[in-house]
Design a protein around this motif. Structure first.
Motif, PDB file in Angstrom:
ATOM      1  N   ALA A   7       0.845  -1.194   0.000  1.00 31.37           N
ATOM      2  CA  ALA A   7       0.000   0.000   0.000  1.00 31.37           C
ATOM      3  C   ALA A   7       0.880   1.244   0.000  1.00 31.37           C
ATOM      4  O   ALA A   7       1.882   1.305   0.716  1.00 31.37           O
ATOM      5  CB  ALA A   7      -0.906  -0.005   1.236  1.00 31.37           C
ATOM      6  N   GLY A   8       0.502   2.212  -0.823  1.00 30.63           N
ATOM      7  CA  GLY A   8       1.256   3.467  -0.889  1.00 30.63           C
ATOM      8  C   GLY A   8       0.494   4.571  -0.182  1.00 30.63           C
ATOM      9  O   GLY A   8      -0.646   4.879  -0.542  1.00 30.63           O
ATOM     10  N   LEU A  26       1.424   4.828 -12.953  1.00 31.41           N
ATOM     11  CA  LEU A  26       1.360   3.562 -12.223  1.00 31.41           C
ATOM     12  C   LEU A  26       0.648   2.507 -13.073  1.00 31.41           C
ATOM     13  O   LEU A  26       1.099   1.358 -13.164  1.00 31.41           O
ATOM     14  CB  LEU A  26       0.633   3.789 -10.890  1.00 31.41           C
ATOM     15  CG  LEU A  26       0.476   2.604  -9.950  1.00 31.41           C
ATOM     16  CD1 LEU A  26       1.840   2.024  -9.562  1.00 31.41           C
ATOM     17  CD2 LEU A  26      -0.259   3.036  -8.669  1.00 31.41           C
ATOM     18  N   LEU A  27      -0.439   2.927 -13.712  1.00 31.88           N
ATOM     19  CA  LEU A  27      -1.186   1.996 -14.569  1.00 31.88           C
ATOM     20  C   LEU A  27      -0.322   1.486 -15.722  1.00 31.88           C
ATOM     21  O   LEU A  27      -0.399   0.333 -16.108  1.00 31.88           O
ATOM     22  CB  LEU A  27      -2.432   2.677 -15.124  1.00 31.88           C
ATOM     23  CG  LEU A  27      -3.667   2.620 -14.223  1.00 31.88           C
ATOM     24  CD1 LEU A  27      -4.767   3.506 -14.788  1.00 31.88           C
ATOM     25  CD2 LEU A  27      -4.160   1.188 -14.074  1.00 31.88           C
ATOM     26  N   GLU A  28       0.513   2.381 -16.258  1.00 31.88           N
ATOM     27  CA  GLU A  28       1.397   1.996 -17.360  1.00 31.88           C
ATOM     28  C   GLU A  28       2.427   0.965 -16.920  1.00 31.88           C
ATOM     29  O   GLU A  28       2.730   0.021 -17.628  1.00 31.88           O
ATOM     30  CB  GLU A  28       2.179   3.230 -17.845  1.00 31.88           C
ATOM     31  CG  GLU A  28       1.523   3.991 -18.982  1.00 31.88           C
ATOM     32  CD  GLU A  28       2.216   5.341 -19.134  1.00 31.88           C
ATOM     33  OE1 GLU A  28       1.483   6.322 -19.343  1.00 31.88           O
ATOM     34  OE2 GLU A  28       3.468   5.417 -19.003  1.00 31.88           O
ATOM     35  N   GLN A  29       2.966   1.175 -15.718  1.00 34.21           N
ATOM     36  CA  GLN A  29       4.110   0.346 -15.292  1.00 34.21           C
ATOM     37  C   GLN A  29       3.710  -0.887 -14.504  1.00 34.21           C
ATOM     38  O   GLN A  29       4.505  -1.802 -14.332  1.00 34.21           O
ATOM     39  CB  GLN A  29       5.068   1.192 -14.442  1.00 34.21           C
ATOM     40  CG  GLN A  29       5.775   2.237 -15.267  1.00 34.21           C
ATOM     41  CD  GLN A  29       6.943   2.874 -14.508  1.00 34.21           C
ATOM     42  OE1 GLN A  29       7.568   2.253 -13.674  1.00 34.21           O
ATOM     43  NE2 GLN A  29       7.220   4.124 -14.812  1.00 34.21           N
ATOM     44  N   SER A 215      12.911   0.129  -2.877  1.00 32.96           N
ATOM     45  CA  SER A 215      13.099  -1.004  -3.789  1.00 32.96           C
ATOM     46  C   SER A 215      14.327  -1.819  -3.375  1.00 32.96           C
ATOM     47  O   SER A 215      14.400  -3.010  -3.626  1.00 32.96           O
ATOM     48  CB  SER A 215      13.253  -0.501  -5.227  1.00 32.96           C
ATOM     49  OG  SER A 215      14.304   0.430  -5.295  1.00 32.96           O
ATOM     50  N   THR A 216      15.281  -1.159  -2.710  1.00 35.82           N
ATOM     51  CA  THR A 216      16.528  -1.853  -2.363  1.00 35.82           C
ATOM     52  C   THR A 216      16.410  -2.756  -1.125  1.00 35.82           C
ATOM     53  O   THR A 216      17.219  -3.656  -0.948  1.00 35.82           O
ATOM     54  CB  THR A 216      17.644  -0.815  -2.087  1.00 35.82           C
ATOM     55  OG1 THR A 216      17.085   0.227  -1.279  1.00 35.82           O
ATOM     56  CG2 THR A 216      18.160  -0.227  -3.380  1.00 35.82           C
ATOM     57  N   THR A 243       6.636   0.349  -8.091  1.00 36.46           N
ATOM     58  CA  THR A 243       6.404  -0.902  -8.820  1.00 36.46           C
ATOM     59  C   THR A 243       7.517  -1.921  -8.526  1.00 36.46           C
ATOM     60  O   THR A 243       7.249  -3.115  -8.428  1.00 36.46           O
ATOM     61  CB  THR A 243       6.273  -0.687 -10.352  1.00 36.46           C
ATOM     62  OG1 THR A 243       7.296   0.202 -10.767  1.00 36.46           O
ATOM     63  CG2 THR A 243       4.943  -0.104 -10.730  1.00 36.46           C
ATOM     64  N   ALA A 244       8.720  -1.428  -8.318  1.00 38.30           N
ATOM     65  CA  ALA A 244       9.809  -2.363  -7.948  1.00 38.30           C
ATOM     66  C   ALA A 244       9.488  -3.000  -6.587  1.00 38.30           C
ATOM     67  O   ALA A 244       9.758  -4.182  -6.364  1.00 38.30           O
ATOM     68  CB  ALA A 244      11.142  -1.634  -7.906  1.00 38.30           C
ATOM     69  N   ILE A 245       8.920  -2.218  -5.683  1.00 36.85           N
ATOM     70  CA  ILE A 245       8.567  -2.767  -4.358  1.00 36.85           C
ATOM     71  C   ILE A 245       7.461  -3.810  -4.509  1.00 36.85           C
ATOM     72  O   ILE A 245       7.508  -4.887  -3.911  1.00 36.85           O
ATOM     73  CB  ILE A 245       8.154  -1.629  -3.392  1.00 36.85           C
ATOM     74  CG1 ILE A 245       9.368  -0.749  -3.084  1.00 36.85           C
ATOM     75  CG2 ILE A 245       7.552  -2.193  -2.109  1.00 36.85           C
ATOM     76  CD1 ILE A 245       9.066   0.544  -2.358  1.00 36.85           C
TER      77      ILE A 245
END
Ligand code: PGA
Length: 249
Positions: A7-8, A26-29, A215-216, A243-245
């Motif tokens: 959740a963001g 966000l929808l694109e990725q 993400s790291t 998105t990486a998360i």
């Protein structure tokens, strides 16, 4: 049912136009994933965000709400108002609400009851401050926060509760709890719930971690047995990070 959730929490960031941009990116990725994805934009961007996300698998949550149904509470938003624009999930008890707006466990218990009366799902935040951890009191503090706001509920209500452990010293500070610290607290919380209710219920509760998740470090934190995902602040404002998360599971 226990699921994986990312959740963001956008906090007080992004006006209407910037919110539309962020949601569109966000929808694109975003690719379909098993993980449930939620965004919590400010009140003014809830409707445009959920309109843009209609038909997608991304859900929208509010960051707060009042406990009353309606009335003379200038500046506040009720559960019914959120429901009227299709919002089904609300974050309650965030440490910034507790610290800057004096939200107490007693007040939060009322908000919890109201949200549940409206069949809303709650992401309930709790966590100790640095001084509590330094003095070894983190479990006492966390147990108190959960008991005081949630333990009056019948077992059946828990299907609408998601827990978010957010140590205050790790929020927005760049300092993350180690994966082991997160795991230890999540396991403790699960045990506390088991003691009050049952092992069936405690093993079904989703418990996510929040506090400088990026993400790291997401992969390592999410790999822990009792960590079911994350509540992401700063990194949720950057679509590539977010998105990486999501993909870290
Ligand atoms: P942060 O915030 O990721 O910026 O530390 C987390 C939160 O407050 O939910």
């Amino acid at each position: 049912m226990r699921k994986q959730i990312v959740a963001g929490n956008w906090k007080m960031n992004k006006d209407y136009v910037d919110s539309e941009l962020l949601v569109s990116k966000l929808l694109e990725q975003y690719n379909h994933s098993q993980t449930e994805v939620i965004i919590a934009p400010p009140f003014t961007s809830l409707l445009c965000s959920s309109n843009l996300l209609k038909g997608s698998q991304i859900n929208v949550a509010a960051q707060n709400m009042h406990f009353a149904e309606n009335g003379a509470y200038t500046g506040e938003i009720s559960a019914g108002m959120l429901k009227s624009i299709g919002i089904q999930t609300v974050i309650l008890g965030h440490s910034e609400r507790r610290a800057y707006f004096n939200e107490t466990d007693t007040l939060l218990a009322k908000k919890v009851d109201t949200a549940l009366q409206h069949s809303m799902r709650i992401i309930f935040c709790f966590g100790e401050e640095l001084a509590d951890r330094k003095s070894g009191n983190e479990e006492v503090i966390v147990e108190g926060q959960i008991k005081n706001a949630l333990f009056h509920l019948p077992a059946s209500a828990w299907e609408n509760i998601v827990l978010a452990y957010e140590p205050v010293w790790a929020i927005g500070t760049g300092e993350t709890a180690s994966p082991e610290q997160a795991q230890d607290m999540h396991a403790f919380v699960r045990k506390t719930i088991e003691n009050k209710y049952s092992s069936d219920l405690s093993s079904e509760v989703t418990i996510i971690y929040g506090g400088s998740v990026k993400s790291t470090n997401a992969k390592e934190i999410f790999s822990k047995a009792d960590v079911d995902g994350g509540l992401i602040g700063g990194a949720a404002l950057d679509v590539t990070q977010f998105t990486a998360i999501i993909n870290a599971f």
